[in-house]
Structure formats: structure tokens, C-alpha cells
Design an enzyme around this catalytic site. Structure first.
Site, PDB file in Angstrom:
ATOM      1  N   SER A 128      -0.639   5.231   8.254  1.00 10.99           N
ATOM      2  CA  SER A 128      -0.468   4.433   7.044  1.00 10.99           C
ATOM      3  C   SER A 128       0.244   3.118   7.337  1.00 10.99           C
ATOM      4  CB  SER A 128       0.328   5.226   5.995  1.00 10.99           C
ATOM      5  OG  SER A 128       1.515   5.747   6.543  1.00 10.99           O
ATOM      6  N   HIS A 144      -7.474   5.555   6.409  1.00 12.53           N
ATOM      7  CA  HIS A 144      -6.239   5.916   5.716  1.00 12.53           C
ATOM      8  C   HIS A 144      -6.569   6.584   4.377  1.00 12.53           C
ATOM      9  CE1 HIS A 144      -2.355   4.552   3.519  1.00 12.53           C
ATOM     10  NE2 HIS A 144      -2.212   5.757   4.047  1.00 12.53           N
ATOM     11  N   GLU A 169      -8.831   3.667   2.849  1.00 10.22           N
ATOM     12  CA  GLU A 169      -8.804   2.343   3.477  1.00 10.22           C
ATOM     13  C   GLU A 169      -9.434   2.445   4.862  1.00 10.22           C
ATOM     14  OE1 GLU A 169      -5.020  -0.241   2.085  1.00 10.22           O
ATOM     15  OE2 GLU A 169      -4.497   1.592   3.164  1.00 10.22           O
ATOM     16  N   ASN A 184      -0.199  -0.231   1.059  1.00  7.11           N
ATOM     17  CA  ASN A 184       1.225  -0.129   1.356  1.00  7.11           C
ATOM     18  C   ASN A 184       1.912  -1.481   1.453  1.00  7.11           C
ATOM     19  OD1 ASN A 184       1.638   2.626   1.303  1.00  7.11           O
ATOM     20  ND2 ASN A 184       1.019   2.910   3.422  1.00  7.11           N
TER      21      ASN A 184
END
Length: 286
Positions: free
Chosen positions: A121, A142, A154, A192
Site C-alpha cells: 500500500s 493494491h 489500484e 493513500n
């Protein structure tokens, strides 16, 4: 693109077990690898419990549950993934652990065109790709927790990732019923990069005494229509994982907003990791 029929998943924690479950429910033969027999047995129980929960909630029939279980096999030897077409690494968010796993997979998986995907991540994908002899087949994939529920994946190609690998990975995500977005190979990717500063800001509010965790969470749930407040989300993610992600992002960008607050570090040191330990910013039943 030909569909994936033989998948390997390395790691059977929350993320690995979720990826394995979704793949097995999608009709794929899944072999799950864990480091030790104890960890493997814990992962098997986690997977079985999740499928049983889906049965109780009417998300799948008894026949579908049994078929998914029949598609799952388990090992603690990565060489047993030799025949896999696609492997997803979902071990701890630690650069050294992930590089060791990818080096071993690179030697173990016999098909030189097989994709090796990492569920990191925050770690730059190119740093993981270059430890293998097949960097063109290494890509970030991800998933989001809980994997059976969250629809997003992702896709993060490194500078070394081939266009064919990107297409194959997008096709695999669609095979799992997921929606994919392509993200840049920079620590934090898309989600993130936006989410972590928000979560850390909530920790700093608690740290400074500006607001209590329950009020922060209710404020964002009721005031911004978020399904879960930032501190409950941190507890779900795991405070140790959140700290590792923040440290990786701070290492790359040196931006103060990515630096883990002292309170987060102290809670991780104390073992208050969130839901998985029973206590984080909130307290949970065992």
C-alpha cells in the site's frame, strides 16, 4: 486476455485471505502460502469463517460455499506455487519481507511470463521489481480491506512493468469483479496519498486534546457522510500498518503531514493495534 485459472496468494492475513476468498468464489483454483504451519492453519480458519459468514448472510449458497472451499489449497512452501499463472504477494507491509518473498517467487514460479503482483500500500513498485529477474512482470495490485466488500483495486505499474502485464492485471481484476484505476508509482499511490494525511490529522487532534475519538468519528460520519470515522478506520486498517505506510510516504517525500504522530508510535509500541488486538482508539470485543 485468457482468464487466470491458477492463482497463488502469499500471506493469509486479512488481505491475503480476502484476495484468496474472492478468487475462489470467482471459480479460480487458489493455492495459499504462509510462512509456518500455525499461520497457515489460522489463515485456513479465517477463510472458512468468512465463507460461512457469507452463507449465513445469504451472500452465497451452501453449494457455492463448498465449491469455493474445494478450490482452495494451502502450503507453507513457496515452491508449491511453481505452476501458478499469477501470484499476489500480501505479506506484512515491510520492504525487507516483501523483497525476500519476491526473490523467492521469482525462482519458484516456472512460467517466466507469470505475473508477480504485490499488494503493497506504500512501497514503490520499482524497488520491489528490480530484485527479480522478471521486472517486466512485476506490478502493484493494491486491494482494499475488506477485500470481499471493497470494489476498488489500484494498479501500479513500475517504470519496468510491460504494457502486457498491465493489461493482464486489469483483466484479472475484472475477472474478480473489481474496478481498477491506474495509479502512479509513488509512495501512497492515489488513495493513500489523499487518505493518510487525513487519518494522521485525526490522530493529532486526539494527541493535542482538541477532541475525543468518539466525537471525531461521529463528526466525520454525520457531518461528511463518511461510512466510518478516521479513527475507526485506522483501527480497521491496523495501527502498525498505518504507521508503516506513513513512514514509507514520509521517507519518500519528507512532508511533515506524512510523519507518524508520536501518539501513533506509542500505541503501536504498546500493542494497541486496533481491531486485531482488541484495542486501538476504540475497544473491541475479542
Amino acid at each position: 486476455m485468457d482468464p487466470v485459472t491458477r492463482l497463488g496468494v502469499v500471506g493469509c492475513g486479512l488481505m491475503g485471505s480476502g484476495i484468496a476468498e474472492v478468487a475462489a468464489r470467482s471459480g479460480i483454483d487458489v493455492r495459499v502460502a504462509e510462512a509456518t504451519p500455525d499461520a497457515l492453519e489460522a489463515g485456513r480458519r479465517r477463510l472458512t469463517a468468512s465463507l460461512d459468514r457469507g452463507l449465513r448472510r445469504g451472500k452465497l449458497s451452501e453449494e457455492q460455499r463448498d465449491q469455493a472451499l474445494a478450490r482452495l489449497s494451502f502450503t507453507h512452501d513457496l515452491s508449491d506455487l511453481a505452476d501458478r499463472q499469477f501470484v499476489v504477494e500480501a505479506v506484512a507491509e515491510n520492504r525487507d519481507i516483501k523483497t525476500d518473498v519476491l526473490r523467492t517467487l521469482d525462482k519458484a514460479v516456472e512460467d517466466p511470463t507469470a505475473v508477480l503482483a504485490t499488494n503493497t500500500s506504500s512501497i514503490p513498485i520499482v524497488d520491489l521489481a528490480v530484485v527479480t529477474e522478471r521486472p517486466a512482470q512485476v506490478i502493484g495490485m493494491h486491494f482494499f480491506n475488506p477485500v470481499p466488500v471493497q470494489q476498488l483495486v489500484e494498479l501500479i505499474p513500475a517504470l519496468t512493468t510491460s504494457a502486457d502485464t498491465v493489461l493482464r492485471t486489469r483483466s484479472f481484476a475484472e475477472q474478480l469483479g473489481k474496478q481498477a484505476i491506474q495509479a502512479p508509482d509513488r509512495s501512497g499511490f492515489v488513495v493513500n496519498a489523499l487518505l493518510v494525511p487525513y487519518l494522521l490529522s485525526a490522530v493529532r487532534m486526539v494527541e493535542s486534546g482538541s477532541a475525543q475519538p468518539e466525537d471525531i468519528d461521529r463528526g466525520m460520519e454525520l457531518g461528511c457522510a463518511h461510512p466510518m470515522g478516521p479513527l475507526r478506520l485506522l483501527d480497521l486498517i491496523g495501527l502498525d500498518t498505518a504507521q508503516a505506510v506513513a513512514e514509507s510516504m514520509y521517507e519518500e517525500f519528507k512532508e511533515p503531514l506524512y510523519a507518524p504522530p508520536a501518539l501513533l508510535r506509542r500505541m503501536v509500541a504498546a500493542g494497541h493495534l486496533g481491531r486485531k488486538s482488541g484495542r486501538g482508539f476504540h475497544v473491541y470485543d475479542a
